[in-house]
Each structure stands twice: as structure tokens, then as C-alpha cells.
Scaffold this active site. Structure first.
Site, PDB file in Angstrom:
ATOM      1  N   CYS A  59      -5.721  -7.394  -2.962  1.00  0.00           N
ATOM      2  CA  CYS A  59      -5.017  -6.314  -3.641  1.00  0.00           C
ATOM      3  C   CYS A  59      -3.527  -6.356  -3.265  1.00  0.00           C
ATOM      4  O   CYS A  59      -3.162  -6.759  -2.164  1.00  0.00           O
ATOM      5  CB  CYS A  59      -5.608  -4.958  -3.259  1.00  0.00           C
ATOM      6  SG  CYS A  59      -4.859  -3.567  -4.166  1.00  0.00           S
ATOM      7  N   ASP A 102      -1.769  -3.906  -2.627  1.00  0.00           N
ATOM      8  CA  ASP A 102      -1.494  -2.776  -1.723  1.00  0.00           C
ATOM      9  C   ASP A 102      -0.700  -3.216  -0.485  1.00  0.00           C
ATOM     10  O   ASP A 102      -1.065  -4.188   0.181  1.00  0.00           O
ATOM     11  CB  ASP A 102      -2.845  -2.160  -1.298  1.00  0.00           C
ATOM     12  CG  ASP A 102      -2.678  -0.809  -0.617  1.00  0.00           C
ATOM     13  OD1 ASP A 102      -1.959  -0.739   0.401  1.00  0.00           O
ATOM     14  OD2 ASP A 102      -3.263   0.177  -1.101  1.00  0.00           O
ATOM     15  N   ARG A 127      -0.568  -2.112   2.335  1.00  0.00           N
ATOM     16  CA  ARG A 127      -1.261  -1.979   3.619  1.00  0.00           C
ATOM     17  C   ARG A 127      -2.235  -3.119   3.882  1.00  0.00           C
ATOM     18  O   ARG A 127      -2.935  -3.114   4.893  1.00  0.00           O
ATOM     19  CB  ARG A 127      -2.008  -0.635   3.664  1.00  0.00           C
ATOM     20  CG  ARG A 127      -1.101   0.563   3.529  1.00  0.00           C
ATOM     21  CD  ARG A 127      -1.875   1.806   3.172  1.00  0.00           C
ATOM     22  NE  ARG A 127      -2.479   1.717   1.849  1.00  0.00           N
ATOM     23  CZ  ARG A 127      -3.234   2.668   1.304  1.00  0.00           C
ATOM     24  NH1 ARG A 127      -3.483   3.771   1.970  1.00  0.00           N
ATOM     25  NH2 ARG A 127      -3.734   2.512   0.092  1.00  0.00           N
ATOM     26  N   HIS A 157     -10.349  -3.721  -0.571  1.00  0.00           N
ATOM     27  CA  HIS A 157     -10.139  -2.840   0.584  1.00  0.00           C
ATOM     28  C   HIS A 157     -10.633  -1.446   0.248  1.00  0.00           C
ATOM     29  O   HIS A 157     -10.537  -1.003  -0.905  1.00  0.00           O
ATOM     30  CB  HIS A 157      -8.668  -2.824   1.020  1.00  0.00           C
ATOM     31  CG  HIS A 157      -7.738  -2.191   0.034  1.00  0.00           C
ATOM     32  ND1 HIS A 157      -7.303  -0.885   0.140  1.00  0.00           N
ATOM     33  CD2 HIS A 157      -7.178  -2.669  -1.102  1.00  0.00           C
ATOM     34  CE1 HIS A 157      -6.503  -0.604  -0.877  1.00  0.00           C
ATOM     35  NE2 HIS A 157      -6.406  -1.651  -1.644  1.00  0.00           N
ATOM     36  N   CYS A 203      -9.063   1.857  -2.139  1.00  0.00           N
ATOM     37  CA  CYS A 203      -8.133   1.194  -3.062  1.00  0.00           C
ATOM     38  C   CYS A 203      -7.716   2.167  -4.177  1.00  0.00           C
ATOM     39  O   CYS A 203      -8.558   2.736  -4.879  1.00  0.00           O
ATOM     40  CB  CYS A 203      -8.792  -0.039  -3.668  1.00  0.00           C
ATOM     41  SG  CYS A 203      -7.727  -0.945  -4.818  1.00  0.00           S
TER      42      CYS A 203
END
Ligand code: CO
Length: 218
Positions: free
Chosen positions: A42, A44, A46, A98, A101
Site C-alpha cells: 500500500c 500508505d 506508515r 496492512h 488500511c
């Protein structure tokens, strides 16, 4: 520019630290890359691929998009996969979702965010496929269940590309794995689906999905 100066400063610090630990690191790396892994994860912020698995530049080939989707006609993802498999000959592809998400959450709740809705439609398709069984799971866990099921589906999508089918046809050593990352503890988990041939992709997917759903139902 002034607010971005810190990034350049940090870059100088980072490169100097690496050279200190390993003189000639960048010079050697600039001549070739030979990663053994392709990470499909992803976008993302993080979930920084290299850092999570403690790998240095040159050790991990990476493709990231919103909700780690592998779509059959996404030229970008397919190009990354083809280069990784045919040119770099990576041995492992890991699709890494994750928990928590945002993209999966929007897909689950049908939240409108804009153009991305069309991309997340692929995750909604996964939701629709498993809807009855996801509905049987407590509401607070449904996003994470869909995160896991989405990873399994994307692993099957990888396996069904001409890129992987051709690689396996010529006996290339290549396995696709389903992983999920926990934002709350920084830990990776293997979802128990690894494909290393074109045999019974649907059956393997169904078995892994059944295990995921049974675990969340227990
Ligand atoms: Co995400």
C-alpha cells in the site's frame, strides 16, 4: 524551499552514515541492482517497505499503490512485475496489505473520496465476493478481515498474469506470498497463501480465504 531544506539535510546525513558503515556502497550499487524480492504494498506512509524488513537500497524492488491492488490491466503494476520477474529474476513477490488500511475502509463502507472510488472498486469487488461471511464477523474487525482477504485476492491476481504463468512454464523459481502488516505493532504476518505454480490457483485461494474467515469467526 526553506521548509524542504530539512529533507536535503537529512539526505546528506543518511548518505554519509551509509558510506561510513560501508565505504563505496553507492558506487557499487550504481552499477547494478540484484534484488531477490518484489514488494507490492500500500502507498500508505506508515508502511515503508525497506524499513519494515530491514533491507538496504538495492535489496527490494517495490511497487506501491492505494490498497495494494493488482489489477489485470494496470500497465504500471504489470510493467513492474514483468521487469522484476523477467529482467531481475526476483525469487519472491510479496503482496503486503496492512491492518487499518484507509483504502480498504473506504471500500468497505462505500465512502466517496473522489476519483479513487473507481480504483477502490476492485476492493469492493472483494467485499462483495465474501460479503455474507464478512457480515458474520463483528463490525469492529471487518476492515481488517477485508484487508486480509484483499491481499489473498491480489496474490491470485498476480498468479494469473501472463508474467507469472510464463515464468512458471519455463520452470523459473518464483513464489508469490500473502502478507499483512500491523500498524499497531510493526509486525508482519504471513497469511498462509504462497503460490509457486499455476496449479489450482482458485482452490488455493479458496482454502486460504476459508482459513482467514474461520480465524476471525472463532
Ligand atoms: Co493502505
Amino acid at each position: 524551499m526553506s521548509d524542504l531544506k530539512i529533507l536535503f539535510d537529512k539526505n546528506v546525513q543518511w548518505s554519509e552514515e551509509i558510506v561510513q558503515q560501508s565505504p563505496g556502497f553507492f558506487e557499487t550499487l550504481s552499477k547494478q541492482q540484484a534484488p531477490e524480492y518484489l514488494w507490492i504494498g500500500c502507498a500508505d506512509s506508515r508502511v515503508p517497505a525497506n524499513e519494515i524488513v530491514g533491507l538496504l537500497p538495492g535489496e527490494l524492488f517495490v511497487h506501491r499503490n492505494v490498497a495494494n491492488v493488482v489489477n489485470h490491466t494496470d500497465l504500471n503494476a504489470l510493467t513492474v512485475m514483468q521487469f522484476a520477474v523477467d529482467v531481475l529474476a526476483v525469487k519472491h513477490i510479496m503482496v503486503v496489505g496492512h491492518y487499518g488500511c484507509g483504502g480498504v475502509n473506504c471500500a468497505l463502507h462505500n465512502t466517496r473520496v473522489g476519483l479513487a472510488d473507481n480504483w477502490l472498486r476492485h476492493v469492493q469487488d472483494v467485499h462483495i465476493k465474501y460479503r455474507d461471511r464478512i457480515d458474520a464477523i463483528p463490525e469492529k474487525n471487518r476492515v481488517d478481515v477485508l484487508c486480509e482477504l484483499n491481499v489473498l485476492e491480489q496474490v491470485a491476481n498476480c498468479a494469473r498474469t501472463t508474467i507469472l504463468r510464463d515464468a512458471w512454464e519455463r520452470q523459473q523459481d518464483l513464489t508469490v506470498h500473502a502478507w499483512v502488516y500491523g500498524l499497531k505493532d510493526g509486525r508482519l504476518r504471513d497469511l498462509g497463501l504462497s503460490m509457486s505454480s499455476s496449479d489450482d490457483i482458485g482452490g488455493q485461494l479458496a482454502a486460504a480465504a476459508a482459513l482467514v474467515l474461520a480465524r476471525w469467526n472463532s
